[in-house]
Scaffold this active site. Structure first.
Site, mmCIF file in Angstrom:
data_model
loop_
_atom_site.group_PDB
_atom_site.id
_atom_site.type_symbol
_atom_site.label_atom_id
_atom_site.label_comp_id
_atom_site.label_asym_id
_atom_site.label_seq_id
_atom_site.Cartn_x
_atom_site.Cartn_y
_atom_site.Cartn_z
ATOM 1 N N ASN A 9 0.863 -1.186 0.000
ATOM 2 C CA ASN A 9 0.000 0.000 0.000
ATOM 3 C C ASN A 9 0.898 1.235 0.000
ATOM 4 O OD1 ASN A 9 -1.846 2.011 0.515
ATOM 5 N ND2 ASN A 9 -2.294 1.378 2.626
ATOM 6 N N LYS A 11 0.050 4.309 -0.300
ATOM 7 C CA LYS A 11 -0.580 5.494 0.329
ATOM 8 C C LYS A 11 -0.335 6.752 -0.514
ATOM 9 C CE LYS A 11 0.193 3.309 4.762
ATOM 10 N NZ LYS A 11 0.118 3.440 6.197
ATOM 11 N N HIS A 96 -9.542 0.816 5.126
ATOM 12 C CA HIS A 96 -8.241 1.043 5.780
ATOM 13 C C HIS A 96 -8.453 1.983 6.970
ATOM 14 C CE1 HIS A 96 -4.123 2.284 6.479
ATOM 15 N NE2 HIS A 96 -3.746 1.227 5.786
ATOM 16 N N GLU A 98 -6.820 4.385 8.063
ATOM 17 C CA GLU A 98 -6.603 5.811 7.786
ATOM 18 C C GLU A 98 -7.843 6.419 7.143
ATOM 19 O OE1 GLU A 98 -2.873 5.402 5.679
ATOM 20 O OE2 GLU A 98 -1.906 4.815 7.546
ATOM 21 N N GLU A 168 -5.175 -5.272 10.705
ATOM 22 C CA GLU A 168 -4.181 -4.213 10.871
ATOM 23 C C GLU A 168 -4.450 -3.450 12.170
ATOM 24 O OE1 GLU A 168 -2.395 -3.057 6.840
ATOM 25 O OE2 GLU A 168 -4.107 -1.775 7.193
ATOM 26 N N GLY A 174 2.418 2.133 10.753
ATOM 27 C CA GLY A 174 3.344 3.253 10.589
ATOM 28 C C GLY A 174 4.067 3.664 11.862
ATOM 29 N N SER A 214 3.542 -2.207 10.434
ATOM 30 C CA SER A 214 4.997 -2.223 10.636
ATOM 31 C C SER A 214 5.615 -3.579 10.305
ATOM 32 C CB SER A 214 5.341 -1.786 12.069
ATOM 33 O OG SER A 214 4.897 -0.457 12.276
HETATM 34 C C1 PEP Z 1 -0.796 -0.022 6.087
HETATM 35 O O1 PEP Z 1 -0.995 1.167 6.042
HETATM 36 O O2 PEP Z 1 -1.615 -0.786 5.567
HETATM 37 C C2 PEP Z 1 0.390 -0.498 6.799
HETATM 38 C C3 PEP Z 1 0.409 -1.735 7.159
HETATM 39 O O3 PEP Z 1 1.379 0.427 7.024
HETATM 40 P P1 PEP Z 1 2.835 0.147 7.663
HETATM 41 O O4 PEP Z 1 3.352 -1.114 7.055
HETATM 42 O O5 PEP Z 1 3.647 1.349 7.249
HETATM 43 O O6 PEP Z 1 2.646 0.045 9.136
#
Ligand code: PEP
Length: 251
Positions: A9, A11, A96, A98, A168, A174, A214
């Site tokens: 992803n 973003k 998601h 976000e 997630e 992040g 992460s």
């Molecule tokens: C995501 O936004 O789906 C995600 C998993 O981000 P990150 O790997 O940066 O934590």
């Protein structure tokens, strides 16, 4: 047999030129070998979909990061599932965290997006996960259950079978702080159990459940070695072709 998937992803990152270069680098690495039985998907910004499709062809999957809850009409700035499909994508990320938190997407919005995606021939990559205070209060299973029930469980069995779920935890996205393999496995098993209760064992066994938050080359192997973790949804680390490739090869 359920699929192993690693999805990136991107973003709100990369210009069109940078995105095309990144896609080319991922393809070049995959051509060297590795990634054998793993389906790789990338989710660049909307503006890059058509050009990136020309680069990746059918070698890796293409996803949008979001789609409209409506099908068409006076919704300035929105992009429909059908438009995404017509740009060459086969997947769309829905729900998601976000989008849920920064753009106030409700479970009802997410359910409409999932339905539109499926009706347009896209596979939804449905995200769910609890916030830090919900984990600390030990109410994370209830939170995830509600997101899945409201977002997905109106789907008939055939349509549900097209869904990929990504667990997630919001506190891991992040932040550099991933869920432990035990924490992730507990939830993935729980999600599979919910799906078995709602549909049946076959649907649950065939469901791909990804971990996101992460995930990076140093922890992917340990996470992916768990029975119910079928791969990852990767944010930050998918912006480096080498790191992404290393994660793809972590099974
Ligand atoms: C995501 O936004 O789906 C995600 C998993 O981000 P990150 O790997 O940066 O934590």
């Amino acid at each position: 047999m359920r699929r192993k998937i690693v999805a990136g992803n991107w973003k709100l990152n990369t210009t069109l030129t940078e995105g095309m270069d990144l896609a080319r680098s991922v393809i070049d690495l995959l051509k060297k070998g590795g990634g054998g039985n793993v389906s790789v998907i990338i989710a660049p910004p909307f503006t890059h979909l058509t050009e990136i499709k020309k680069i990746i062809g059918d070698e890796i999957g293409l996803a949008a990061q979001n789609c409209a809850a409506e099908k068409s009409g006076a919704f300035t700035g929105e992009v429909s599932a059908e438009m995404i499909r017509s740009a060459g994508a086969g997947y769309v990320i829905t729900g998601h965290s976000e989008r849920r938190h920064y753009f106030n997407e409700s479970d009802k919005d997410v359910a409409s997006k999932v339905r539109n995606a499926i009706e347009s021939g896209l596979q939804p990559l449905f995200c769910c996960g609890e916030k830090l205070h919900e984990r600390e209060r030990s109410i994370y299973t209830e939170v995830i259950k509600k997101q899945i029930q409201l977002g997905l469980f109106d789907l008939p069995k055939d349509d549900f079978s097209k869904v990929i779920i990504a667990y997630e935890p919001v506190w891991a996205i992040g932040t550099g702080k991933n869920a432990t393999p035990e924490q992730a496995q507990e939830i993935h098993q729980y999600i599979r159990h919910l799906v078995e209760e709602k549909y049946d064992r076959n649907v649950a066994n065939n469901l791909t459940i990804l971990y996101g938050g992460s995930c990076k080359p140093s922890n992917a192997g340990e996470l992916f070695s768990n029975n119910d973790i079928d791969g990852g949804l990767i944010g930050g680390a998918s912006l480096s072709a080498e790191d992404f490739y290393s994660i793809i090869n972590s099974f």
